[in-house]
Motif scaffolding. Structure first.
Motif, PDB file in Angstrom:
ATOM      1  N   SER A 126       1.312  -1.503  -0.035  1.00  0.00           N
ATOM      2  CA  SER A 126      -0.281   0.159  -0.370  1.00  0.00           C
ATOM      3  C   SER A 126       0.336   0.858  -0.140  1.00  0.00           C
ATOM      4  CB  SER A 126      -0.753  -0.190   0.852  1.00  0.00           C
ATOM      5  OG  SER A 126      -1.531   0.945   1.361  1.00  0.00           O
ATOM      6  N   LEU A 127       0.642   1.420  -1.325  1.00  0.00           N
ATOM      7  CA  LEU A 127       2.089   3.065  -1.568  1.00  0.00           C
ATOM      8  C   LEU A 127       1.165   4.702  -1.550  1.00  0.00           C
ATOM      9  CD1 LEU A 127       4.158   0.771  -3.579  1.00  0.00           C
ATOM     10  CD2 LEU A 127       4.186   1.658  -1.253  1.00  0.00           C
ATOM     11  N   ARG A 128       2.010   5.330  -1.162  1.00  0.00           N
ATOM     12  CA  ARG A 128       1.276   6.336  -1.385  1.00  0.00           C
ATOM     13  C   ARG A 128       2.242   7.172  -2.427  1.00  0.00           C
ATOM     14  NH1 ARG A 128       1.401  11.629   2.820  1.00  0.00           N
ATOM     15  NH2 ARG A 128       3.604  12.003   2.144  1.00  0.00           N
ATOM     16  N   ALA A 129       0.893   7.724  -3.582  1.00  0.00           N
ATOM     17  CA  ALA A 129       1.614   8.288  -4.333  1.00  0.00           C
ATOM     18  C   ALA A 129       1.249   9.789  -4.995  1.00  0.00           C
ATOM     19  CB  ALA A 129       1.687   7.636  -5.982  1.00  0.00           C
ATOM     20  N   ARG A 130       2.253  10.865  -5.478  1.00  0.00           N
ATOM     21  CA  ARG A 130       1.726  12.390  -5.076  1.00  0.00           C
ATOM     22  C   ARG A 130       0.880  11.892  -7.496  1.00  0.00           C
ATOM     23  NH1 ARG A 130       3.678  16.564  -3.054  1.00  0.00           N
ATOM     24  NH2 ARG A 130       5.369  16.026  -2.704  1.00  0.00           N
ATOM     25  N   VAL A 131      -0.445  12.690  -7.635  1.00  0.00           N
ATOM     26  CA  VAL A 131      -0.871  12.254  -8.309  1.00  0.00           C
ATOM     27  C   VAL A 131      -1.616  14.141  -8.469  1.00  0.00           C
ATOM     28  CG1 VAL A 131      -2.633  11.921  -9.790  1.00  0.00           C
ATOM     29  CG2 VAL A 131      -1.146  10.482  -7.748  1.00  0.00           C
ATOM     30  N   TRP A 139      -2.699  13.218  -2.965  1.00  0.00           N
ATOM     31  CA  TRP A 139      -1.790  12.382  -2.676  1.00  0.00           C
ATOM     32  C   TRP A 139      -2.639  10.931  -2.737  1.00  0.00           C
ATOM     33  CZ3 TRP A 139       3.383  11.778  -1.854  1.00  0.00           C
ATOM     34  CH2 TRP A 139       3.677  12.789  -1.456  1.00  0.00           C
ATOM     35  N   GLN A 140      -2.089  10.270  -3.202  1.00  0.00           N
ATOM     36  CA  GLN A 140      -3.357   8.836  -3.366  1.00  0.00           C
ATOM     37  C   GLN A 140      -3.067   7.646  -3.419  1.00  0.00           C
ATOM     38  OE1 GLN A 140      -5.572   9.425  -7.048  1.00  0.00           O
ATOM     39  NE2 GLN A 140      -5.852   6.556  -7.473  1.00  0.00           N
ATOM     40  N   ARG A 182      -3.415   4.715 -12.753  1.00  0.00           N
ATOM     41  CA  ARG A 182      -1.617   5.341 -13.144  1.00  0.00           C
ATOM     42  C   ARG A 182      -0.749   5.782 -13.309  1.00  0.00           C
ATOM     43  NH1 ARG A 182      -5.909   4.192 -17.681  1.00  0.00           N
ATOM     44  NH2 ARG A 182      -5.617   5.409 -18.392  1.00  0.00           N
ATOM     45  N   ALA A 183      -1.308   7.136 -12.910  1.00  0.00           N
ATOM     46  CA  ALA A 183      -0.394   8.247 -12.787  1.00  0.00           C
ATOM     47  C   ALA A 183       0.301   7.798 -11.176  1.00  0.00           C
ATOM     48  CB  ALA A 183      -1.249   9.593 -12.959  1.00  0.00           C
ATOM     49  N   ALA A 184      -1.208   7.284 -10.454  1.00  0.00           N
ATOM     50  CA  ALA A 184      -0.047   6.661  -9.100  1.00  0.00           C
ATOM     51  C   ALA A 184       1.491   5.772  -9.567  1.00  0.00           C
ATOM     52  CB  ALA A 184      -0.993   6.261  -8.641  1.00  0.00           C
ATOM     53  N   TYR A 185       1.367   5.329  -9.788  1.00  0.00           N
ATOM     54  CA  TYR A 185       1.683   3.639 -10.235  1.00  0.00           C
ATOM     55  C   TYR A 185       3.104   4.793 -11.115  1.00  0.00           C
ATOM     56  CZ  TYR A 185      -1.770   0.311  -9.347  1.00  0.00           C
ATOM     57  OH  TYR A 185      -2.115  -0.654  -8.824  1.00  0.00           O
ATOM     58  N   LEU A 186       2.896   5.036 -12.087  1.00  0.00           N
ATOM     59  CA  LEU A 186       3.770   6.344 -12.778  1.00  0.00           C
ATOM     60  C   LEU A 186       4.449   7.284 -11.639  1.00  0.00           C
ATOM     61  CD1 LEU A 186       2.026   6.591 -15.832  1.00  0.00           C
ATOM     62  CD2 LEU A 186       3.746   5.536 -15.708  1.00  0.00           C
ATOM     63  N   ASP A 187       4.281   7.425 -11.009  1.00  0.00           N
ATOM     64  CA  ASP A 187       4.710   8.188 -10.052  1.00  0.00           C
ATOM     65  C   ASP A 187       5.821   7.680  -9.090  1.00  0.00           C
ATOM     66  OD1 ASP A 187       5.219  11.127  -8.147  1.00  0.00           O
ATOM     67  OD2 ASP A 187       4.867   9.655  -6.429  1.00  0.00           O
ATOM     68  N   MET A 188       5.652   6.082  -8.697  1.00  0.00           N
ATOM     69  CA  MET A 188       6.708   5.315  -7.603  1.00  0.00           C
ATOM     70  C   MET A 188       7.119   4.614  -8.760  1.00  0.00           C
ATOM     71  SD  MET A 188       3.758   3.083  -5.885  1.00  0.00           S
ATOM     72  CE  MET A 188       1.917   3.914  -5.984  1.00  0.00           C
ATOM     73  N   VAL A 241       7.991   5.104  -0.278  1.00  0.00           N
ATOM     74  CA  VAL A 241       7.995   3.425  -1.374  1.00  0.00           C
ATOM     75  C   VAL A 241       9.214   3.630  -0.160  1.00  0.00           C
ATOM     76  CG1 VAL A 241       8.630   2.587  -2.624  1.00  0.00           C
ATOM     77  CG2 VAL A 241       6.841   5.075  -3.417  1.00  0.00           C
ATOM     78  N   TRP A 242      10.208   4.406   0.310  1.00  0.00           N
ATOM     79  CA  TRP A 242      11.353   3.739   0.484  1.00  0.00           C
ATOM     80  C   TRP A 242      10.416   3.000   2.047  1.00  0.00           C
ATOM     81  CZ3 TRP A 242      15.086   1.086  -0.775  1.00  0.00           C
ATOM     82  CH2 TRP A 242      15.730   1.508  -2.418  1.00  0.00           C
ATOM     83  N   MET A 243       9.814   4.134   3.280  1.00  0.00           N
ATOM     84  CA  MET A 243       9.355   4.107   3.702  1.00  0.00           C
ATOM     85  C   MET A 243       8.266   2.094   3.952  1.00  0.00           C
ATOM     86  SD  MET A 243      10.889   5.139   6.276  1.00  0.00           S
ATOM     87  CE  MET A 243       9.994   4.840   8.008  1.00  0.00           C
ATOM     88  N   ALA A 244       7.523   2.107   2.732  1.00  0.00           N
ATOM     89  CA  ALA A 244       6.843   1.412   2.706  1.00  0.00           C
ATOM     90  C   ALA A 244       7.398  -0.018   2.195  1.00  0.00           C
ATOM     91  CB  ALA A 244       5.881   1.529   1.511  1.00  0.00           C
ATOM     92  N   LEU A 245       8.405  -0.116   1.945  1.00  0.00           N
ATOM     93  CA  LEU A 245       9.156  -1.479   1.625  1.00  0.00           C
ATOM     94  C   LEU A 245      10.248  -1.934   2.694  1.00  0.00           C
ATOM     95  CD1 LEU A 245      10.614  -0.503  -1.812  1.00  0.00           C
ATOM     96  CD2 LEU A 245       8.955  -1.736  -1.596  1.00  0.00           C
ATOM     97  N   ALA A 246      10.350  -0.509   3.888  1.00  0.00           N
ATOM     98  CA  ALA A 246      11.285  -1.178   4.878  1.00  0.00           C
ATOM     99  C   ALA A 246       9.831  -2.026   5.959  1.00  0.00           C
ATOM    100  CB  ALA A 246      11.411   0.044   5.938  1.00  0.00           C
ATOM    101  N   ARG A 247       8.970  -1.689   6.094  1.00  0.00           N
ATOM    102  CA  ARG A 247       7.951  -2.481   6.361  1.00  0.00           C
ATOM    103  C   ARG A 247       7.784  -3.892   6.507  1.00  0.00           C
ATOM    104  NH1 ARG A 247       5.697   3.225   7.083  1.00  0.00           N
ATOM    105  NH2 ARG A 247       4.367   2.723   5.397  1.00  0.00           N
ATOM    106  N   ALA A 248       7.559  -3.700   4.804  1.00  0.00           N
ATOM    107  CA  ALA A 248       7.167  -4.866   4.290  1.00  0.00           C
ATOM    108  C   ALA A 248       8.324  -6.265   3.985  1.00  0.00           C
ATOM    109  CB  ALA A 248       6.474  -4.266   2.672  1.00  0.00           C
ATOM    110  N   THR A 249       7.553  -7.598   3.737  1.00  0.00           N
ATOM    111  CA  THR A 249       8.502  -8.759   3.446  1.00  0.00           C
ATOM    112  C   THR A 249       8.031  -8.628   2.077  1.00  0.00           C
ATOM    113  OG1 THR A 249       8.462  -9.180   5.587  1.00  0.00           O
ATOM    114  CG2 THR A 249       9.269 -10.816   4.278  1.00  0.00           C
TER     115      THR A 249
END
Length: 276
Positions: A126-131, A139-140, A182-188, A241-249
């Motif tokens: 679950s990632l936050r992106a700037r749209v 943010w989305q 799609r814009a959110a995906y392209l942001d991350m 995104v880095w913070m979300a990856l740090a919490r995920a496996t």
């Protein structure tokens, strides 16, 4: 000849005649296609007290025999799901479970394919992106099916990729009508790829800023490569995104390729992917 009074019309209608002309209407059979909107309303009525909304969706469900009206002693009208409606709910639930199972299977196949290519992959982030929508920036939250990066120590070589998995055509078409997603995906990520189950869509239906792959007989085939962009972040990815990856496996490496602690590394296969 004078027109019949309202009372006469009512009485004659009851017996089926007005001025010698039959007033009985032949019932019309209208074919109504059951849609997701009907199924959603059916579930809402099943979980509620059954108060009527008196809209066209309700009318169609009544006409299909999936709902029926009931009146209590005070004359209040409520709705009840019929046996046919219960059967429809059960069939819908079974179809949804099957679709989720197919979707999860394809997600796992794509994630494992990324791992075999030497990438680090995650599922269900679950990632936050700037749209930016028009002139409004906000943010989305987005949940890519598979998010992966290269296994590298250089931020510029990360090459983050989002894989969006679709196993049903209806889901694909609904997703294509959501440019903000799609814009959110392209942001991350520097590339976005739609992975389709065989036969549910064509590459030219997917916007050109995204790549397209298709699962055919258990093999992922590229129908159109995804345009790759460099992300404007010094660390290679947005901080959120880095913070979300740090919490995920991340997705584990396939069992056959994992090594136990202390195992002789000289036995590693020669065809493992290079890692920058």
């Amino acid at each position: 000849m004078s027109a019949p009074s309202a009372r006469t019309v009512q009485a004659c209608t009851a017996c089926g005649m007005i001025d010698g002309i039959s007033a009985t209407r032949t019932p019309m059979t209208v074919a109504v296609r059951l849609t997701s909107l009907h199924r959603r309303r059916l579930r809402e009525v099943w979980r509620s007290a059954g108060w009527p909304a008196q809209d066209i969706v309700e009318a169609e469900l009544l006409a299909m025999g999936l709902l029926e009206r009931q009146h209590d002693a005070a004359g209040r009208c409520t709705l009840r799901v019929t046996d046919a409606g219960i059967q429809t709910l059960a069939e819908s639930a079974a179809l949804n479970r099957a679709a989720r199972s197919d979707h999860e299977t394809l997600v796992e196949q794509v994630a494992q394919a990324m791992v075999r290519e030497g990438r680090i992959a995650w599922r269900g982030l679950s990632l936050r992106a700037r749209v930016v929508t028009g002139e409004v920036e906000g943010w989305q939250m987005a949940m890519p099916d598979v998010f992966s990066v290269r296994h590298t120590s250089v931020a510029a070589y990360l090459q983050p990729v989002v894989h969006e998995i679709k196993v049903r055509r209806a889901d694909l078409l609904a997703d294509l009508r959501r440019p903000a997603k799609r814009a959110a995906y392209l942001d991350m990520a520097g590339a976005v790829v739609y992975v389709l189950a065989e036969g549910i869509g064509r590459a030219d239906e997917v916007p050109p800023e995204c790549g397209v792959m298709e699962m055919r007989a258990g093999v992922l085939e590229t129908l159109r490569p995804a345009p790759v962009r460099a992300l404007p972040h010094e660390a290679g990815l947005p901080f959120a995104v880095w913070m979300a990856l740090a919490r995920a496996t991340p997705v584990p490496m396939p069992e056959s390729e994992q090594r136990r602690l202390g195992e002789d590394l000289s036995t590693l296969p020669d065809d493992l992917p290079d890692q920058a």
